[in-house]
Design an enzyme around this catalytic site. Structure first.
Site, PDB file in Angstrom:
ATOM      1  N   GLY A  86       5.092   1.018  -1.664  1.00  0.00           N
ATOM      2  CA  GLY A  86       5.649   1.181  -2.999  1.00  0.00           C
ATOM      3  C   GLY A  86       4.613   1.638  -4.003  1.00  0.00           C
ATOM      4  N   ASP A  87       5.010   1.654  -5.272  1.00  0.00           N
ATOM      5  CA  ASP A  87       4.152   2.033  -6.396  1.00  0.00           C
ATOM      6  C   ASP A  87       3.949   0.796  -7.258  1.00  0.00           C
ATOM      7  OD1 ASP A  87       2.919   2.979  -8.671  1.00  0.00           O
ATOM      8  OD2 ASP A  87       4.273   4.694  -8.948  1.00  0.00           O
ATOM      9  N   PHE A  88       2.756   0.219  -7.199  1.00  0.00           N
ATOM     10  CA  PHE A  88       2.537  -1.049  -7.914  1.00  0.00           C
ATOM     11  C   PHE A  88       2.459  -0.884  -9.425  1.00  0.00           C
ATOM     12  CE2 PHE A  88      -1.806  -0.241  -5.887  1.00  0.00           C
ATOM     13  CZ  PHE A  88      -2.327   0.444  -6.967  1.00  0.00           C
ATOM     14  N   HIS A 133     -10.044  -0.805 -10.530  1.00  0.00           N
ATOM     15  CA  HIS A 133     -11.069   0.101 -11.059  1.00  0.00           C
ATOM     16  C   HIS A 133     -10.728   1.574 -10.804  1.00  0.00           C
ATOM     17  CE1 HIS A 133     -13.632  -0.329  -7.088  1.00  0.00           C
ATOM     18  NE2 HIS A 133     -12.479   0.256  -6.871  1.00  0.00           N
ATOM     19  N   GLU A 168       0.824  -1.204   0.000  1.00  0.00           N
ATOM     20  CA  GLU A 168       0.000   0.000   0.000  1.00  0.00           C
ATOM     21  C   GLU A 168       0.865   1.264   0.000  1.00  0.00           C
ATOM     22  OE1 GLU A 168      -2.470   1.710  -0.307  1.00  0.00           O
ATOM     23  OE2 GLU A 168      -4.273   0.471  -0.274  1.00  0.00           O
TER      24      GLU A 168
END
Length: 407
Positions: free
Chosen positions: A295-297, A314, A263
């Site tokens: 982190g940045d997924f 979504h 997250e």
């Protein structure tokens, strides 16, 4: 036309009469209770019936009334919030059926105004009114709104009846050619994402508490209608898992399973005490949460064998979803049971599926996102190295389990 309507009315009355009686009421209760899941066949048939009945209404209702039901729908929202904010469901839960005067006295409201609100709600199936006694009682729907009900649906009435309500006012401007802000950004006058804006303005906990409550309320179907048993002893990373309610439900259902959460930094900071503190809300599974990742997924995710993403993709348009699915595909540990289970809406027409269309608009307004049809999901999977193994409808949940396998 008259003969057809008379025939239809007779058939409908016969159908209504056939629902009467203890045995049939018991079957109806199966569809409406939150304490157990309905029979799959009955649930599916009921959805078909709802869609057919809605088609009849659309054929017969005057056009002006069809329009009015849309442009006056805001009143339904605010009447519901009025009842919830003044604890009407709780008062009836505690004291049983009561007159509007009794309810108004206990809640400090004007009885004539409360009557106007309750008239709208009981005609919507929220609360029951008996003219012979002039008393209101709870229905299966209003029972869910009590503050101590385990599903906590009152939180959704609050968040969606207020913060999201305000955001939706920006929809007309948000759909203009060249507009880059979503409706919520327009209304709240910010270029931050709503997640960052809510975090900065003290609304992050409210947001995640509401979505977490939804995950808990819909968990029975999410747990029962996908074969999680194949993953009993797996380590599962929940990407974009919010407050942790979904992965916690999985771990509680499967004692040999272990989990992780991926997250934003602000969310992990909020969630960490739930798992790591001895008195934390999720301390019972804390020893099986192997890591809490920040982190940045869209760029990179940690390597796991199994991933889940619920109500997350979504939030993004296709360009970013391709990045996310590609990042997971690069990271996944390929084994015979390796997979990514996406829990999201699969759009289709019909009254029984309209909650997913509302979700589509909510994502547009709040995150510049969108819900998707089955062919959209299949196209995204094909572009990013996945096969769709199955799509499982989930009873009493606003989503399906989309099982992606690496190819």
């Amino acid at each position: 036309m008259e003969a057809a309507l008379k025939k239809l009315n007779i058939a409908l009355q016969e159908a209504i009469d056939s629902f009467e009686g203890p045995l049939n009421q018991e079957r109806l209760n199966e569809l409406q209770t939150t304490e157990s899941l309905p029979n799959k066949e009955v649930w599916s048939l009921a959805s078909q019936t709802i869609d057919l009945a809605d088609k009849i209404i659309h054929r017969l209702q005057p056009p002006s009334l069809q329009l009015a039901e849309s442009f006056l729908a805001y009143l339904d929202t605010k009447c519901l919030w009025a009842a919830v904010s003044h604890d009407i469901p709780d008062l009836i839960t505690a004291g049983g059926p009561q007159t509007v005067q009794e309810l108004a006295k206990k809640s400090g409201l004007q009885s004539i105004r409360l009557k106007q609100v309750m008239r709208v709600l009981h005609n919507n199936g929220i609360f029951e009114y008996k003219p012979t006694t002039q008393k209101y009682s709870n229905t299966p729907s209003s029972t869910l709104l009590a503050k101590d009900h385990w599903t906590q649906w009152h939180l959704w009435v609050d968040l969606y009846g207020n913060e999201h309500y305000k955001a939706a006012e920006g929809i007309p401007d948000a759909i203009r050619e060249g507009q880059t802000r979503c409706a919520a950004q327009i209304q709240y006058d910010t270029d931050e994402s709503m997640f960052r804006y809510f975090a900065r303005n003290g609304l992050q906990e409210k947001f995640h508490k509401t979505l977490g409550a939804g995950a808990v309320a819909q968990a029975p179907g999410m747990m029962a209608d996908y074969n999680w048993g194949e993953l009993d002893d797996a380590v599962v990373l929940d990407i974009g898992g919010g407050g942790g309610d979904f992965i916690t439900s999985l771990l509680r259902e499967h004692p040999s399973m272990r989990g992780g959460l991926f997250e934003l930094d602000s969310v992990i900071e909020m969630v960490r005490p739930k798992y790591r503190d001895a008195s934390g809300e999720f301390a019972d599974v804390g020893d099986r949460m192997v890591d809490l990742h920040v982190g940045d997924f869209r760029v990179e995710v940690p390597a796991y064998e199994v991933y889940t993403m619920k109500w997350c993709l979504h939030n993004w348009l296709d360009e970013d979803v391709v990045k996310i699915l590609s990042a997971v595909r690069r990271a996944i540990k390929v084994t015979p049971r390796a997979r990514m289970v996406v829990v999201e809406s699969v759009l289709k027409d019909g009254r029984s599926s309209r909650i997913w269309r509302f979700g589509d608009l909510t994502m547009m307004a709040g995150a510049n996102g969108q819900e998707r049809e089955e062919e959209d999901w299949r196209g995204l999977a094909a572009k990013t190295g996945w096969n769709i193994h199955s799509i499982s409808p989930l009873r009493n949940a606003w989503a399906a389990a989309i099982d992606l396998r690496p190819c």
